[in-house]
Design a protein around this motif. Structure first.
Motif, PDB file in Angstrom:
ATOM      1  N   SER A  12      17.977  54.575   0.990  1.00 38.23           N
ATOM      2  CA  SER A  12      18.710  53.866  -0.064  1.00 38.23           C
ATOM      3  C   SER A  12      17.836  53.410  -1.223  1.00 38.23           C
ATOM      4  CB  SER A  12      19.444  52.646   0.508  1.00 38.23           C
ATOM      5  OG  SER A  12      20.375  53.070   1.470  1.00 38.23           O
ATOM      6  N   SER A  13      16.640  53.949  -1.294  1.00 41.39           N
ATOM      7  CA  SER A  13      15.736  53.585  -2.375  1.00 41.39           C
ATOM      8  C   SER A  13      16.227  54.120  -3.712  1.00 41.39           C
ATOM      9  CB  SER A  13      14.347  54.166  -2.095  1.00 41.39           C
ATOM     10  OG  SER A  13      13.525  54.045  -3.239  1.00 41.39           O
ATOM     11  N   LEU A  14      15.881  53.388  -4.753  1.00 42.44           N
ATOM     12  CA  LEU A  14      16.178  53.845  -6.104  1.00 42.44           C
ATOM     13  C   LEU A  14      15.017  54.653  -6.665  1.00 42.44           C
ATOM     14  CD1 LEU A  14      17.871  50.933  -8.051  1.00 42.44           C
ATOM     15  CD2 LEU A  14      18.617  53.297  -7.947  1.00 42.44           C
ATOM     16  N   MET A  15      13.942  54.744  -5.893  1.00 39.29           N
ATOM     17  CA  MET A  15      12.738  55.402  -6.388  1.00 39.29           C
ATOM     18  C   MET A  15      12.823  56.900  -6.197  1.00 39.29           C
ATOM     19  SD  MET A  15       9.931  52.632  -5.105  1.00 39.29           S
ATOM     20  CE  MET A  15       8.583  53.343  -6.028  1.00 39.29           C
ATOM     21  N   VAL A  16      13.838  57.478  -6.837  1.00 42.36           N
ATOM     22  CA  VAL A  16      14.061  58.911  -6.731  1.00 42.36           C
ATOM     23  C   VAL A  16      13.532  59.590  -7.980  1.00 42.36           C
ATOM     24  CG1 VAL A  16      15.782  60.727  -6.567  1.00 42.36           C
ATOM     25  CG2 VAL A  16      16.070  58.625  -5.273  1.00 42.36           C
ATOM     26  N   ASP A  17      12.633  60.526  -7.753  1.00 42.21           N
ATOM     27  CA  ASP A  17      12.019  61.259  -8.841  1.00 42.21           C
ATOM     28  C   ASP A  17      12.826  62.526  -9.067  1.00 42.21           C
ATOM     29  OD1 ASP A  17      10.312  62.270 -10.723  1.00 42.21           O
ATOM     30  OD2 ASP A  17       8.908  63.071  -9.260  1.00 42.21           O
ATOM     31  N   SER A  18      13.364  62.684 -10.245  1.00 46.55           N
ATOM     32  CA  SER A  18      14.214  63.848 -10.471  1.00 46.55           C
ATOM     33  C   SER A  18      13.974  64.540 -11.794  1.00 46.55           C
ATOM     34  CB  SER A  18      15.683  63.424 -10.421  1.00 46.55           C
ATOM     35  OG  SER A  18      15.962  62.584 -11.519  1.00 46.55           O
ATOM     36  N   GLY A  19      14.227  65.841 -11.771  1.00 44.87           N
ATOM     37  CA  GLY A  19      14.262  66.576 -13.013  1.00 44.87           C
ATOM     38  C   GLY A  19      15.695  66.444 -13.489  1.00 44.87           C
ATOM     39  N   TYR A  20      15.946  66.540 -14.755  1.00 43.05           N
ATOM     40  CA  TYR A  20      17.298  66.360 -15.251  1.00 43.05           C
ATOM     41  C   TYR A  20      18.224  67.475 -14.795  1.00 43.05           C
ATOM     42  CZ  TYR A  20      21.241  65.914 -18.392  1.00 43.05           C
ATOM     43  OH  TYR A  20      22.500  65.806 -18.899  1.00 43.05           O
ATOM     44  N   ASP A  21      19.326  67.085 -14.148  1.00 43.62           N
ATOM     45  CA  ASP A  21      20.354  68.035 -13.741  1.00 43.62           C
ATOM     46  C   ASP A  21      19.826  69.169 -12.876  1.00 43.62           C
ATOM     47  OD1 ASP A  21      23.054  68.608 -13.684  1.00 43.62           O
ATOM     48  OD2 ASP A  21      22.963  69.944 -15.428  1.00 43.62           O
ATOM     49  N   THR A  22      18.808  68.893 -12.089  1.00 42.02           N
ATOM     50  CA  THR A  22      18.278  69.911 -11.209  1.00 42.02           C
ATOM     51  C   THR A  22      18.114  69.304  -9.817  1.00 42.02           C
ATOM     52  OG1 THR A  22      16.046  69.292 -11.921  1.00 42.02           O
ATOM     53  CG2 THR A  22      17.034  71.216 -12.963  1.00 42.02           C
ATOM     54  N   PRO A  23      19.204  69.279  -9.038  1.00 38.59           N
ATOM     55  CA  PRO A  23      19.229  68.649  -7.711  1.00 38.59           C
ATOM     56  C   PRO A  23      18.142  69.134  -6.762  1.00 38.59           C
ATOM     57  CG  PRO A  23      21.425  69.264  -8.389  1.00 38.59           C
ATOM     58  CD  PRO A  23      20.472  69.885  -9.383  1.00 38.59           C
ATOM     59  N   SER A  24      17.730  70.387  -6.895  1.00 41.27           N
ATOM     60  CA  SER A  24      16.752  70.937  -5.963  1.00 41.27           C
ATOM     61  C   SER A  24      15.377  70.298  -6.112  1.00 41.27           C
ATOM     62  CB  SER A  24      16.634  72.459  -6.148  1.00 41.27           C
ATOM     63  OG  SER A  24      16.145  72.748  -7.438  1.00 41.27           O
ATOM     64  N   THR A  25      15.141  69.598  -7.210  1.00 38.36           N
ATOM     65  CA  THR A  25      13.824  69.003  -7.401  1.00 38.36           C
ATOM     66  C   THR A  25      13.807  67.507  -7.074  1.00 38.36           C
ATOM     67  OG1 THR A  25      14.183  68.395  -9.709  1.00 38.36           O
ATOM     68  CG2 THR A  25      13.321  70.604  -9.299  1.00 38.36           C
ATOM     69  N   LEU A  26      14.958  66.966  -6.621  1.00 36.38           N
ATOM     70  CA  LEU A  26      15.002  65.549  -6.297  1.00 36.38           C
ATOM     71  C   LEU A  26      14.074  65.226  -5.134  1.00 36.38           C
ATOM     72  CD1 LEU A  26      18.820  64.744  -6.493  1.00 36.38           C
ATOM     73  CD2 LEU A  26      17.046  63.828  -7.966  1.00 36.38           C
ATOM     74  N   LYS A  27      13.366  64.122  -5.260  1.00 35.76           N
ATOM     75  CA  LYS A  27      12.508  63.693  -4.155  1.00 35.76           C
ATOM     76  C   LYS A  27      12.380  62.177  -4.162  1.00 35.76           C
ATOM     77  CE  LYS A  27       7.974  64.104  -2.072  1.00 35.76           C
ATOM     78  NZ  LYS A  27       6.598  64.589  -2.202  1.00 35.76           N
ATOM     79  N   CYS A  28      12.560  61.576  -2.985  1.00 37.83           N
ATOM     80  CA  CYS A  28      12.401  60.133  -2.883  1.00 37.83           C
ATOM     81  C   CYS A  28      10.913  59.825  -2.789  1.00 37.83           C
ATOM     82  CB  CYS A  28      13.112  59.605  -1.644  1.00 37.83           C
ATOM     83  SG  CYS A  28      12.824  57.846  -1.384  1.00 37.83           S
ATOM     84  N   SER A  29      10.420  58.992  -3.697  1.00 39.21           N
ATOM     85  CA  SER A  29       8.990  58.688  -3.677  1.00 39.21           C
ATOM     86  C   SER A  29       8.645  57.628  -2.637  1.00 39.21           C
ATOM     87  CB  SER A  29       8.532  58.231  -5.069  1.00 39.21           C
ATOM     88  OG  SER A  29       9.255  57.104  -5.484  1.00 39.21           O
ATOM     89  N   LYS A  30       9.681  57.106  -1.962  1.00 42.71           N
ATOM     90  CA  LYS A  30       9.444  56.076  -0.949  1.00 42.71           C
ATOM     91  C   LYS A  30       9.310  56.686   0.449  1.00 42.71           C
ATOM     92  CE  LYS A  30      10.993  51.340  -0.123  1.00 42.71           C
ATOM     93  NZ  LYS A  30      12.086  50.369  -0.364  1.00 42.71           N
ATOM     94  N   CYS A  31      10.284  57.549   0.834  1.00 38.78           N
ATOM     95  CA  CYS A  31      10.246  58.116   2.190  1.00 38.78           C
ATOM     96  C   CYS A  31      10.013  59.622   2.195  1.00 38.78           C
ATOM     97  CB  CYS A  31      11.534  57.773   2.944  1.00 38.78           C
ATOM     98  SG  CYS A  31      12.993  58.675   2.393  1.00 38.78           S
ATOM     99  N   GLY A  32       9.956  60.249   1.011  1.00 34.23           N
ATOM    100  CA  GLY A  32       9.672  61.671   0.950  1.00 34.23           C
ATOM    101  C   GLY A  32      10.874  62.573   1.128  1.00 34.23           C
ATOM    102  N   ASN A  33      12.054  61.965   1.306  1.00 32.22           N
ATOM    103  CA  ASN A  33      13.279  62.736   1.464  1.00 32.22           C
ATOM    104  C   ASN A  33      13.528  63.643   0.258  1.00 32.22           C
ATOM    105  OD1 ASN A  33      16.047  63.495   1.923  1.00 32.22           O
ATOM    106  ND2 ASN A  33      16.683  61.682   0.776  1.00 32.22           N
TER     107      ASN A  33
END
Ligand SMILES: [Zn+2]
Length: 64
Positions: A12-33
């Motif tokens: 449930s972290s907000l620390m999600v690193d994302s490229g714009y409109d590219t779901p495949s690059t989403l990564k949680c910087s907290k748990c690595g999900n």
């Protein structure tokens, strides 16, 4: 104004690193999900922008 906020689906972290409109690059910087994410959509009127209310509503909308 409609805003979509991305949360990590695992921690449930907000620390999600994302490229714009590219779901495949989403990564949680907290748990690595990199696979489970939720998006909470909120409508915000100009006069009521409050980050706490905004996040609370987004979490509810994302069912967190
Ligand atoms: Zn996470």
């Amino acid at each position: 104004m409609n805003i979509g906020i991305v949360f990590c689906g695992r921690c449930s972290s907000l620390m999600v690193d994302s490229g714009y409109d590219t779901p495949s690059t989403l990564k949680c910087s907290k748990c690595g999900n990199t696979k489970e994410f939720k998006v909470g959509h909120v409508n915000v009127e100009d006069e009521e922008i409050n980050i706490h209310i905004l996040l609370e509503n987004a979490r509810k909308n994302a069912n967190l």
